[in-house]
Design an enzyme around this catalytic site. Structure first.
Site, PDB file in Angstrom:
ATOM      1  N   ASN A   3      -3.587   0.945 -10.768  1.00  0.00           N
ATOM      2  CA  ASN A   3      -2.711   0.431  -9.714  1.00  0.00           C
ATOM      3  C   ASN A   3      -2.624  -1.090  -9.692  1.00  0.00           C
ATOM      4  O   ASN A   3      -1.672  -1.633  -9.151  1.00  0.00           O
ATOM      5  CB  ASN A   3      -3.176   0.943  -8.344  1.00  0.00           C
ATOM      6  CG  ASN A   3      -4.681   0.928  -8.184  1.00  0.00           C
ATOM      7  OD1 ASN A   3      -5.398   1.447  -9.026  1.00  0.00           O
ATOM      8  ND2 ASN A   3      -5.151   0.324  -7.122  1.00  0.00           N
ATOM      9  N   THR A  59      -1.227  23.627   9.403  1.00  0.00           N
ATOM     10  CA  THR A  59       0.196  23.865   9.164  1.00  0.00           C
ATOM     11  C   THR A  59       0.769  22.765   8.271  1.00  0.00           C
ATOM     12  O   THR A  59       0.520  21.585   8.495  1.00  0.00           O
ATOM     13  CB  THR A  59       0.952  23.895  10.515  1.00  0.00           C
ATOM     14  OG1 THR A  59       0.355  24.903  11.326  1.00  0.00           O
ATOM     15  CG2 THR A  59       2.426  24.199  10.316  1.00  0.00           C
ATOM     16  N   CYS A  86      -5.600  -4.101   0.344  1.00  0.00           N
ATOM     17  CA  CYS A  86      -6.584  -3.391   1.151  1.00  0.00           C
ATOM     18  C   CYS A  86      -5.957  -2.949   2.455  1.00  0.00           C
ATOM     19  O   CYS A  86      -5.120  -3.633   3.016  1.00  0.00           O
ATOM     20  CB  CYS A  86      -7.782  -4.267   1.416  1.00  0.00           C
ATOM     21  SG  CYS A  86      -8.822  -4.316  -0.019  1.00  0.00           S
TER      22      CYS A  86
HETATM   23  N1  PLP Z   1      -4.771   6.405  -6.318  1.00  0.00           N
HETATM   24  C1  PLP Z   1      -4.130   5.314  -6.756  1.00  0.00           C
HETATM   25  C2  PLP Z   1      -4.215   4.940  -8.186  1.00  0.00           C
HETATM   26  C3  PLP Z   1      -3.378   4.541  -5.861  1.00  0.00           C
HETATM   27  O1  PLP Z   1      -2.745   3.450  -6.296  1.00  0.00           O
HETATM   28  C4  PLP Z   1      -3.315   4.928  -4.502  1.00  0.00           C
HETATM   29  C5  PLP Z   1      -2.589   4.136  -3.511  1.00  0.00           C
HETATM   30  O2  PLP Z   1      -2.205   3.020  -3.735  1.00  0.00           O
HETATM   31  C6  PLP Z   1      -4.004   6.088  -4.099  1.00  0.00           C
HETATM   32  C7  PLP Z   1      -4.718   6.800  -5.031  1.00  0.00           C
HETATM   33  C8  PLP Z   1      -3.972   6.559  -2.673  1.00  0.00           C
HETATM   34  O3  PLP Z   1      -2.773   7.218  -2.408  1.00  0.00           O
HETATM   35  P1  PLP Z   1      -2.231   7.374  -0.893  1.00  0.00           P
HETATM   36  O4  PLP Z   1      -1.742   6.023  -0.485  1.00  0.00           O
HETATM   37  O5  PLP Z   1      -1.136   8.379  -0.994  1.00  0.00           O
HETATM   38  O6  PLP Z   1      -3.373   7.844  -0.073  1.00  0.00           O
END
Ligand code: PLP
Length: 348
Positions: A116, A202, A286
């Site tokens: 990410n 649900t 964050c």
């Molecule tokens: N995994 C990765 C690689 C992410 O970049 C993110 C969110 O940025 C998540 C998990 C978490 O996803 P969510 O925001 O849908 O909880």
């Protein structure tokens, strides 16, 4: 989503309204499964990627081997964690994984499809081959990859895969864990038999319908976004000779660029770009809005100072050349401002 919101049915009800809601959820299961090479019956809808990662990893005991660059929702969900190191480009060390699995048991291996912060793509199929040879199941967090590059759970040999709706153009608050037949994650929520007994409560039918629509529409990049991102990086490199683009030597997602401006804190860059109408993040975004040193960049061997001056630029399906232009102009202007006084002081 609007059509689903107009309905009042609970997918677990047997009356006609309930059956219509059930049909919407089942159609969504098929659409999400098709996007990631999963089996529709294995899709467990959740509130997002974080919950899906927790569902995959919690309650397994250990050791759980996770790459050093995983999202917090993977690293903090595992009970007994062991870190698979990455190299300076942010790619997992497969030789380490092979050696580790040859010497001691593990209950799960978790390697993300793409990071990410840097966009670096991991060799998931190779990691899965190594893990399966040792009889260890594999989880893959494909939140960043799905809808941007081809993702294929079956072809990669992965047992569980996480996806999130809002990363591929859908609504916030929907996600899924795809689970291969025969794999039994430990439910986080109890008190209902929904989602094959793996997620009580649900279903959020409208969000799930939106997730499915986005999953169907979000085809992997045809080169347009990659060209915009590469153009952005070329312009930045031309203007700023000592720019660092983290992970750029590895295969990356087409839409992500993690750039560093030496000596300028990431927050300063974020504010300067925000004033120019460009929304970027400092390292890991964050939840609290606080910035901390990125564990991802630290795992790639970066000193805290360099990691603290890195921002993440993400392009979307609707990003235009004019947006890129504005971003480059604002970033280069900040660079010139921060270099100016120093250069002048040096000359004096
Ligand atoms: N995994 C990765 C690689 C992410 O970049 C993110 C969110 O940025 C998540 C998990 C978490 O996803 P969510 O925001 O849908 O909880």
């Amino acid at each position: 989503m609007l059509a689903a919101l107009a309905e009042t049915g609970n997918p677990s009800s047997v009356h006609a309204l309930g059956r219509r809601a059930r049909a919407a959820v089942e159609a969504a299961r098929a659409a999400v499964a098709a996007r990631i090479g999963a089996v529709p019956g294995g899709i467990v809808f959740t509130s997002g990627g974080t919950e899906a990662n927790n569902l995959a990893l919690r309650g397994l005991g250990g050791p759980v081997l996770v790459s050093a660059v995983e999202h917090d929702s993977v690293r903090e969900a595992a009970d007994a964690l062991e870190i698979i190191p990455v190299d300076r480009d942010g790619v997992v060390d497969l030789a380490w994984l092979e050696r580790r699995l040859a010497t001691a048991p593990a209950v799960l291996v978790s390697v993300m499809a793409a990071n990410n912060e840097t966009g670096v793509i991991q060799p998931v199929a190779e990691a899965a081959r190594i893990a399966r040879a040792a009889g260890v199941p594999v989880h893959c967090d494909a939140v960043q990859a799905a809808g941007r590059i081809p993702v294929d759970m079956a072809a990669w040999g992965v047992d569980m895969m996480t996806v999130s709706a809002h990363k591929l153009g859908g609504p916030v608050g929907a996600g899924a864990l795809a689970v291969r037949h025969g794999i039994a994650p430990v439910p986080l929520l109890r008190g209902g038999r929904q989602e094959s007994g793996l997620r009580a409560g649900t279903e959020n039918v409208a969000a799930i319908a939106g997730f499915a629509a986005a999953a169907s529409a979000a085809a992997p990049d045809d080169g347009r976004i990659a060209a915009l991102r590469d153009g952005l990086e070329a312009r930045l490199r031309a203007a700023v000779p000592d720019i660092e683009i983290h992970g750029a030597r590895a295969a990356r997602l087409p839409n992500t660029s993690c750039v560093g401006m030496a000596g300028v804190p990431a927050e300063t860059q974020v504010i300067a770009l925000d004033l120019a109408g460009v929304a970027v993040s400092a390292g890991a975004a964050c939840a609290s809005g606080k910035v901390r040193t990125s564990p991802v960049l630290a795992a790639m061997g970066m000193a805290p100072e360099a990691a603290g001056s890195a921002i993440r630029i993400s392009l979307g399906w609707n990003t235009t050349a004019a947006d890129v232009e504005r971003c480059v102009a604002a970033w280069v202007a900040l660079w010139a401002r921060t270099r100016g006084p120093r250069a002048a002081a040096g000359a004096a």
